[in-house]
Design a protein around this motif. Sequence first.
Motif, PDB file in Angstrom:
ATOM      1  N   LEU A  30      22.400  14.686  34.000  1.00  0.00           N
ATOM      2  CA  LEU A  30      22.508  14.124  35.344  1.00  0.00           C
ATOM      3  C   LEU A  30      23.948  14.025  35.809  1.00  0.00           C
ATOM      4  O   LEU A  30      24.234  14.189  37.005  1.00  0.00           O
ATOM      5  N   ASP A  31      24.871  13.757  34.900  1.00  0.00           N
ATOM      6  CA  ASP A  31      26.245  13.397  35.259  1.00  0.00           C
ATOM      7  C   ASP A  31      27.233  14.149  34.357  1.00  0.00           C
ATOM      8  O   ASP A  31      27.852  13.570  33.478  1.00  0.00           O
ATOM      9  N   PRO A  32      27.399  15.453  34.562  1.00  0.00           N
ATOM     10  CA  PRO A  32      28.209  16.252  33.635  1.00  0.00           C
ATOM     11  C   PRO A  32      29.687  15.875  33.588  1.00  0.00           C
ATOM     12  O   PRO A  32      30.357  16.166  32.595  1.00  0.00           O
ATOM     13  N   THR A  33      30.214  15.230  34.625  1.00  0.00           N
ATOM     14  CA  THR A  33      31.623  14.820  34.607  1.00  0.00           C
ATOM     15  C   THR A  33      31.816  13.409  34.073  1.00  0.00           C
ATOM     16  O   THR A  33      32.947  12.951  33.913  1.00  0.00           O
ATOM     17  N   ASN A  34      30.718  12.702  33.807  1.00  0.00           N
ATOM     18  CA  ASN A  34      30.757  11.312  33.336  1.00  0.00           C
ATOM     19  C   ASN A  34      31.478  10.410  34.335  1.00  0.00           C
ATOM     20  O   ASN A  34      32.291   9.560  33.969  1.00  0.00           O
ATOM     21  N   THR A  35      31.137  10.585  35.600  1.00  0.00           N
ATOM     22  CA  THR A  35      31.706   9.766  36.673  1.00  0.00           C
ATOM     23  C   THR A  35      30.993   8.422  36.790  1.00  0.00           C
ATOM     24  O   THR A  35      31.622   7.392  37.024  1.00  0.00           O
ATOM     25  N   PHE A  36      29.661   8.447  36.625  1.00  0.00           N
ATOM     26  CA  PHE A  36      28.855   7.258  36.863  1.00  0.00           C
ATOM     27  C   PHE A  36      28.601   6.486  35.568  1.00  0.00           C
ATOM     28  O   PHE A  36      28.112   7.041  34.581  1.00  0.00           O
ATOM     29  N   ASN A  37      28.926   5.209  35.577  1.00  0.00           N
ATOM     30  CA  ASN A  37      28.525   4.282  34.514  1.00  0.00           C
ATOM     31  C   ASN A  37      28.813   4.812  33.108  1.00  0.00           C
ATOM     32  O   ASN A  37      27.944   4.780  32.238  1.00  0.00           O
ATOM     33  N   PRO A  38      30.029   5.298  32.850  1.00  0.00           N
ATOM     34  CA  PRO A  38      30.311   5.855  31.515  1.00  0.00           C
ATOM     35  C   PRO A  38      30.224   4.789  30.426  1.00  0.00           C
ATOM     36  O   PRO A  38      30.497   3.614  30.655  1.00  0.00           O
ATOM     37  N   GLY A  39      29.842   5.223  29.246  1.00  0.00           N
ATOM     38  CA  GLY A  39      29.708   4.315  28.111  1.00  0.00           C
ATOM     39  C   GLY A  39      28.343   3.706  27.965  1.00  0.00           C
ATOM     40  O   GLY A  39      28.061   3.021  26.975  1.00  0.00           O
ATOM     41  N   ILE A  40      27.454   3.957  28.945  1.00  0.00           N
ATOM     42  CA  ILE A  40      26.120   3.380  28.868  1.00  0.00           C
ATOM     43  C   ILE A  40      25.429   3.890  27.608  1.00  0.00           C
ATOM     44  O   ILE A  40      25.530   5.055  27.241  1.00  0.00           O
ATOM     45  N   GLY A  41      24.755   3.001  26.901  1.00  0.00           N
ATOM     46  CA  GLY A  41      24.071   3.399  25.679  1.00  0.00           C
ATOM     47  C   GLY A  41      24.991   3.832  24.566  1.00  0.00           C
ATOM     48  O   GLY A  41      24.621   4.632  23.705  1.00  0.00           O
ATOM     49  N   HIS A  42      26.237   3.309  24.548  1.00  0.00           N
ATOM     50  CA  HIS A  42      27.239   3.655  23.538  1.00  0.00           C
ATOM     51  C   HIS A  42      27.610   5.133  23.587  1.00  0.00           C
ATOM     52  O   HIS A  42      28.031   5.692  22.577  1.00  0.00           O
ATOM     53  N   THR A  43      27.437   5.769  24.746  1.00  0.00           N
ATOM     54  CA  THR A  43      27.878   7.145  24.900  1.00  0.00           C
ATOM     55  C   THR A  43      29.364   7.171  25.243  1.00  0.00           C
ATOM     56  O   THR A  43      30.021   6.138  25.325  1.00  0.00           O
ATOM     57  N   SER A  44      29.882   8.353  25.462  1.00  0.00           N
ATOM     58  CA  SER A  44      31.305   8.518  25.752  1.00  0.00           C
ATOM     59  C   SER A  44      31.707   7.783  27.028  1.00  0.00           C
ATOM     60  O   SER A  44      30.944   7.720  27.993  1.00  0.00           O
ATOM     61  N   ARG A  45      32.920   7.258  27.029  1.00  0.00           N
ATOM     62  CA  ARG A  45      33.504   6.672  28.243  1.00  0.00           C
ATOM     63  C   ARG A  45      34.491   7.639  28.911  1.00  0.00           C
ATOM     64  O   ARG A  45      35.039   7.324  29.964  1.00  0.00           O
TER      65      ARG A  45
END
Length: 596
Positions: free
Chosen positions: A557-572
């Motif tokens: 959904l968000d390939p640039t990680n612009t929205f809500n990064p870090g959600i679910g312990h994913t990358s920030r």
Amino acid sequence: MSTTRDTTRPVRTGDAAGREAVLNRLRQVVGAAHVLTDDAQTRRFRKGHRTGQGEVLAVVRPGTLLEQWQVLQAAVAADCIVIMQAANTGLTGGSTPDGDVYDRDVVLINTLRIPGIQVLGKGEQVVCLPGATLDRLEQTLAPLGREPHSVIGSSCIGASVLGGICNNSGGALVRRGPAYTELALYAQVQADGSLTLVNHLGIDLGSTPEDILTRLQLGQYGEQDVRHDPTRAAADPRYAEHVRDVDAETPARFNADPSRLFEASGSAGKLCLFAVRLDTFPKEASTVFYIGSNDPADLTTVRRHLLTALSRLPIAGEYIHRTAYDIGERYGKDTFLLIDRFGTARVPAAFALKSRVDAFFERLGLRGVSDRVIQAVMNRLPSHLPARMREWRDRFEHHLLVRVSVDTAPATREFLSAFFDGRASGAFFECDTDEGRKAFLHRFAIAGAAIRYREAHPNTVGDIVALDVALRRNDREWVEQLPADLEDGIIHKLYYGHFFCHVFHQDYIVRKGVDPLQMEHAMWTLLDVRRAEYPAEHNVGHLYVAKPSLAGFYRQLDPTNTFNPGIGHTSRERGWEDCCADGAKGWPQGYRENAG
């Protein structure tokens, strides 16, 4: 469908001048009064209802859909992180920043100034804008004899409709399953950094963002513009059949279920939503049966029979353990009385006022003042619960509230009468209207009682570990047994939940000096052994680890990680740069260590 793309080139905010330029642009769009930067002003937006808080460059409150789009354009062009938020009622910190460990400035867009519910046809469907709340939707549909997906629980504290869709939120209503739709209007940042508006509402609104958003806001469309595509659903079409399968080895519903991740549904803030289109449901007369037992097997039998033998599914089936009953009766009393006397419409304002009071005292170094004052008053009041409920509390450890439609009430009554006839372990009674309403309201009030207990006992309570767990549909051993080392660190365990769906909320009030994070991870290991899924309906937020399929959905959904990064312990990191550092494609960094 229409898709429009904005190709504005990014301007970095790496210095004070860049940040001020972004703030000035935001003020031009929404007005200076709606761009908040002072810590005291932003506190209630950047601090979660139960957990989570962090720093922001600004909280921006657009007043129209077009303003929301223009704010988003400015934030994306400035290479800012964007966190979308409505009512901020989430329990896992998923709509607030989490600390200040981000590689870009954070712009939090709060959408509550954009309410709007548009009824389609005779009320069979609705279109909800970003600030629409479940409470307002319920009020809108009531004169039409219809109901929204959820009518109990988070609706009472002003939760937004779009927030429920983003998180595949569950609820107490057995027939309806998680909040779900395949019809939405949303913005997405593409891999090349361009911003795209995607119209999958099934409503013809024009070809440019300005046309689409303005016409939608004003309701400038007719029946001829509304398409009914049989390949796109506006509710979960499979859940009723799914929950009846009581012998299945898997849970009925949980947030990471790949079959219920679709564009906006389950997106957890990785898209910017402007509207969703949803089914509504007929409002039915009902009867409530109150069941008590000291043998968990009794409730298992009731669950399995009513799910499989009734001609129509029960409307709701809510479980309460005696300890949860007691904590809720004492520490959820103010919530109960507020709703009982004034209705749900007053609750969001009461929560907002409480937040402002707490912010004032926290600036003086005093935490939990309002909670302790309120609780001192509540302790002087008599019990607010009906006499028969109090009697059942004294007799039985396990409580089950069953609401059925009137056409299935005789069959339910006949079964319960035969089943509990001469059975020493349990009994039931049929509620009158007042008892049934208060029983379910008490169940809701329990949900916030652990928070109040923590604030009222700062010298003995360290924190709360709050889990929402989906057990397998065929699991008969649903009463949790904890090892002694975990029991020793817990003051109270609160078990309650949606029993027919086998979704349980488990709140552990942890002793001061015990590490709640370590305890939570130990709980995860036990749940993995039981083949449970978690979280079940509150979504991962910043507390849980997103499983690979869910993390992969977020990245898609968000390939640039612009929205809500870090959600679910994913990358920030921008572009997910530190993702999959352990070498397993699709796994967020640290997943293996954290998942047990």
